[in-house]
Design a protein around this motif. Structure first.
Motif, PDB file in Angstrom:
ATOM      1  N   ALA A  60      90.379  -9.609 -56.408  1.00  0.00           N
ATOM      2  CA  ALA A  60      90.977  -8.420 -57.009  1.00  0.00           C
ATOM      3  C   ALA A  60      92.346  -8.178 -56.391  1.00  0.00           C
ATOM      4  O   ALA A  60      92.540  -8.367 -55.189  1.00  0.00           O
ATOM      5  CB  ALA A  60      90.083  -7.211 -56.748  1.00  0.00           C
ATOM      6  N   HIS A  61      93.267  -7.766 -57.218  1.00  0.00           N
ATOM      7  CA  HIS A  61      94.617  -7.439 -56.775  1.00  0.00           C
ATOM      8  C   HIS A  61      95.001  -6.108 -57.396  1.00  0.00           C
ATOM      9  O   HIS A  61      94.241  -5.528 -58.161  1.00  0.00           O
ATOM     10  CB  HIS A  61      95.578  -8.562 -57.163  1.00  0.00           C
ATOM     11  N   LYS A  62      96.169  -5.632 -57.088  1.00  0.00           N
ATOM     12  CA  LYS A  62      96.590  -4.304 -57.539  1.00  0.00           C
ATOM     13  C   LYS A  62      96.553  -4.164 -59.062  1.00  0.00           C
ATOM     14  O   LYS A  62      96.063  -3.171 -59.590  1.00  0.00           O
ATOM     15  CB  LYS A  62      97.992  -4.006 -57.014  1.00  0.00           C
ATOM     16  N   ALA A  63      97.062  -5.141 -59.775  1.00  0.00           N
ATOM     17  CA  ALA A  63      97.171  -5.022 -61.229  1.00  0.00           C
ATOM     18  C   ALA A  63      96.480  -6.149 -61.992  1.00  0.00           C
ATOM     19  O   ALA A  63      96.543  -6.196 -63.219  1.00  0.00           O
ATOM     20  CB  ALA A  63      98.641  -4.970 -61.629  1.00  0.00           C
ATOM     21  N   HIS A  64      95.844  -7.078 -61.283  1.00  0.00           N
ATOM     22  CA  HIS A  64      95.187  -8.193 -61.962  1.00  0.00           C
ATOM     23  C   HIS A  64      94.031  -8.717 -61.115  1.00  0.00           C
ATOM     24  O   HIS A  64      93.931  -8.413 -59.926  1.00  0.00           O
ATOM     25  CB  HIS A  64      96.183  -9.327 -62.249  1.00  0.00           C
ATOM     26  N   LEU A  65      93.206  -9.542 -61.748  1.00  0.00           N
ATOM     27  CA  LEU A  65      92.206 -10.305 -61.013  1.00  0.00           C
ATOM     28  C   LEU A  65      92.602 -11.769 -61.106  1.00  0.00           C
ATOM     29  O   LEU A  65      93.355 -12.164 -61.995  1.00  0.00           O
ATOM     30  CB  LEU A  65      90.790 -10.066 -61.565  1.00  0.00           C
ATOM     31  N   SER A  66      92.098 -12.543 -60.184  1.00  0.00           N
ATOM     32  CA  SER A  66      92.316 -13.978 -60.208  1.00  0.00           C
ATOM     33  C   SER A  66      90.961 -14.675 -60.227  1.00  0.00           C
ATOM     34  O   SER A  66      90.077 -14.334 -59.442  1.00  0.00           O
ATOM     35  CB  SER A  66      93.093 -14.436 -58.964  1.00  0.00           C
ATOM     36  N   PHE A  67      90.807 -15.624 -61.133  1.00  0.00           N
ATOM     37  CA  PHE A  67      89.617 -16.467 -61.206  1.00  0.00           C
ATOM     38  C   PHE A  67      90.017 -17.822 -60.669  1.00  0.00           C
ATOM     39  O   PHE A  67      91.007 -18.403 -61.109  1.00  0.00           O
ATOM     40  CB  PHE A  67      89.121 -16.572 -62.650  1.00  0.00           C
ATOM     41  N   ALA A  68      89.242 -18.338 -59.707  1.00  0.00           N
ATOM     42  CA  ALA A  68      89.611 -19.577 -59.024  1.00  0.00           C
ATOM     43  C   ALA A  68      88.497 -20.621 -59.127  1.00  0.00           C
ATOM     44  O   ALA A  68      87.589 -20.643 -58.308  1.00  0.00           O
ATOM     45  CB  ALA A  68      89.921 -19.286 -57.557  1.00  0.00           C
ATOM     46  N   PRO A  69      88.566 -21.480 -60.136  1.00  0.00           N
ATOM     47  CA  PRO A  69      87.662 -22.619 -60.186  1.00  0.00           C
ATOM     48  C   PRO A  69      88.284 -23.776 -59.393  1.00  0.00           C
ATOM     49  O   PRO A  69      89.432 -23.651 -58.932  1.00  0.00           O
ATOM     50  CB  PRO A  69      87.611 -22.942 -61.682  1.00  0.00           C
ATOM     51  N   PRO A  70      87.600 -24.899 -59.244  1.00  0.00           N
ATOM     52  CA  PRO A  70      88.234 -26.051 -58.589  1.00  0.00           C
ATOM     53  C   PRO A  70      89.499 -26.488 -59.343  1.00  0.00           C
ATOM     54  O   PRO A  70      89.613 -26.289 -60.559  1.00  0.00           O
ATOM     55  CB  PRO A  70      87.149 -27.132 -58.656  1.00  0.00           C
TER      56      PRO A  70
END
Length: 124
Positions: A60-70
């Motif tokens: 989670a970030h201030k204004a977005h989320l990040s999805f991290a697959p390989p």
């Protein structure tokens, strides 16, 4: 994030920016449905799904989320990711945009499949 580091993914989401709660819970449920047997953990301050290798993570970030697959999954989906903001290791989804559920589901399924087919003991 809160002063006491979260120890579960639900605690992590509760400590995230309120603007992201809906997206983060939606993403969490989606990832749990793809990998129901995966262990959920907080590693390096980030929610991880492992089986026992890295399957995927999100943050989670201030204004977005990040999805991290390989990285190999990001590369395999690179044509579809052109319509989205990405970094070398993540797909970023602004909280004010809809979560691309179908795309993330397919990426997560690909990640789980590739991890389950591996024969090595490497975490990454």
């Amino acid at each position: 994030m809160a002063k006491n580091p979260p120890t579960t993914i639900v605690e992590y989401i509760k400590a995230a920016p309120v603007e992201g709660h809906a997206h983060l819970y939606q993403l969490y449920e989606l990832l749990k449905s793809v990998a129901p047997e995966a262990e959920e953990a907080i590693k390096w301050g980030t929610p991880f799904f492992v089986e026992p290798r890295f399957v995927f993570a999100f943050s989670a970030h201030k204004a977005h989320l990040s999805f991290a697959p390989p990285a190999a999954v990001l590369e395999a989906f690179s044509p579809e990711l052109k319509a989205h903001k990405t970094t070398q290791n993540t797909l970023q989804v602004p909280y004010k945009e809809p979560l691309p559920e179908d795309l993330i589901r397919r990426m997560a399924e690909c990640s789980l499949k590739s991890v389950s087919e591996r024969k090595d003991d490497s975490f990454w």
